[in-house]
Design an enzyme around this catalytic site. Sequence first.
Site, PDB file in Angstrom:
ATOM      1  N   LYS A 195      74.829 -83.128  54.436  1.00  0.00           N
ATOM      2  CA  LYS A 195      74.796 -81.692  54.205  1.00  0.00           C
ATOM      3  C   LYS A 195      73.395 -81.195  54.527  1.00  0.00           C
ATOM      4  O   LYS A 195      72.413 -81.626  53.928  1.00  0.00           O
ATOM      5  CB  LYS A 195      75.135 -81.388  52.747  1.00  0.00           C
ATOM      6  N   ARG A 217      66.492 -75.155  49.129  1.00  0.00           N
ATOM      7  CA  ARG A 217      67.169 -76.427  48.903  1.00  0.00           C
ATOM      8  C   ARG A 217      66.676 -77.545  49.832  1.00  0.00           C
ATOM      9  O   ARG A 217      67.304 -78.576  49.959  1.00  0.00           O
ATOM     10  CB  ARG A 217      68.670 -76.249  49.098  1.00  0.00           C
ATOM     11  N   LYS A 248      78.455 -81.033  57.078  1.00  0.00           N
ATOM     12  CA  LYS A 248      78.422 -79.608  56.772  1.00  0.00           C
ATOM     13  C   LYS A 248      77.071 -79.030  57.157  1.00  0.00           C
ATOM     14  O   LYS A 248      76.057 -79.621  56.811  1.00  0.00           O
ATOM     15  CB  LYS A 248      78.649 -79.453  55.273  1.00  0.00           C
TER      16      LYS A 248
HETATM   17  C1  PBG Z   1      77.034 -75.623  46.662  1.00  0.00           C
HETATM   18  C2  PBG Z   1      77.754 -75.425  47.927  1.00  0.00           C
HETATM   19  C3  PBG Z   1      77.341 -74.597  48.959  1.00  0.00           C
HETATM   20  C4  PBG Z   1      78.401 -74.581  49.869  1.00  0.00           C
HETATM   21  C5  PBG Z   1      79.387 -75.427  49.386  1.00  0.00           C
HETATM   22  N1  PBG Z   1      78.950 -75.959  48.186  1.00  0.00           N
HETATM   23  C6  PBG Z   1      76.125 -73.768  49.095  1.00  0.00           C
HETATM   24  C7  PBG Z   1      74.806 -74.364  49.152  1.00  0.00           C
HETATM   25  O1  PBG Z   1      74.601 -75.573  49.171  1.00  0.00           O
HETATM   26  O2  PBG Z   1      73.886 -73.573  49.134  1.00  0.00           O
HETATM   27  C8  PBG Z   1      78.437 -73.782  51.126  1.00  0.00           C
HETATM   28  C9  PBG Z   1      79.775 -73.389  51.608  1.00  0.00           C
HETATM   29  C10 PBG Z   1      79.792 -72.314  52.618  1.00  0.00           C
HETATM   30  O3  PBG Z   1      78.750 -71.794  53.066  1.00  0.00           O
HETATM   31  O4  PBG Z   1      80.895 -71.944  53.009  1.00  0.00           O
HETATM   32  N2  PBG Z   1      76.818 -76.769  46.212  1.00  0.00           N
END
Ligand code: PBG
Length: 324
Positions: A195, A217, A248
């Site tokens: 991620k 983050r 992701k």
């Molecule tokens: C949070 C999380 C996020 C997303 C999924 N779980 C946001 C982030 O990490 O800031 C993003 C999903 C999206 O943008 O559609 N843990």
Amino acid sequence: MMFPEYRPRRLRKNEQLRSLIRETLLSSEQLIYPLFVQPGKGIREPVPSMPGVFRISVDQLGGEAKECLALGINHVLLFGLPDKKDAMGSGAHAKDGIIQRAIRELKNKAPELMITTDVCLCEYTSHGHCGVLINHDVDNDATLEILARTALSHARAGADMVAPSDMMDGRVAEIRAVLDENNYDMVPIMSYAVKYASAFYGPFRDAAECAPQEGDRRGYQMDPANAREALREATLDVEEGADILMVKPAVAYLDIIKSLREEFDLPIAAYHVSGEYAMIKAAAANGWIDEERVMQETLLSIHRAGADIIITYFAKEMARLLNS
Ligand code: PBG
């Protein structure tokens, strides 16, 4: 074989020939539809930056579930907006928390629908970070126990699969151990293994009200510049017991999806995230692109790169198109 003996256009002559040799097919069975659940009754609140996406109250979930199943979508991914947030994100594992109530409602109204839950603290912490803060830093090891407790509370409420998205080190092993100790050894973990710290999450943070109050983050999510590190992250999650590996965002990281597909034999999921969705919606709203075709081409490219599973806000629209 070379031209003029070989003519690739021969097999493109009509749709029957084109569909005969089509290499990649999308099906509604490989789609997961994300749902945002919020407190209250009778609520269906549009998310402004994500046209077509709503934050709904628990009582609306039954109808949503039936709609998904009728379209051939068997999986949803749940995100919750709690009544109140605190520094430790305790709403994430509250017995009567928003997600725990949502799971029970869905299992009651549509038991065939498979429920995956996002396991993370950012929607539940007052500071908006994915873990607990110690001296302005997200403390990895202190967060693990809370994440595992959250995953367990989801399993107890009836979740079919848990998806940790926090990016703490060691969380898959911790969650696996706690689930197993409590006899949830058959609940799979779909790990957000790779991620990235991405600007494409912007609209989601509006929808889930989880933008960090200070800092960002980048201390836990991956640097978008790194590809080899993605393999290391995925290797760790495999060793810790992940059942499905997720990448992701999706479209800006098709190379990563492809390299995970080549390196690992576990199922690969890709999250077509909020910003990727919003960009298509915005361009289509201006009449600049053909939304249906761009949606199809985008999801196809994610699948072609190697994702078996696609998490997308387009799930219902794509399924409708596939069924038509
Ligand atoms: C949070 C999380 C996020 C997303 C999924 N779980 C946001 C982030 O990490 O800031 C993003 C999903 C999206 O943008 O559609 N843990």
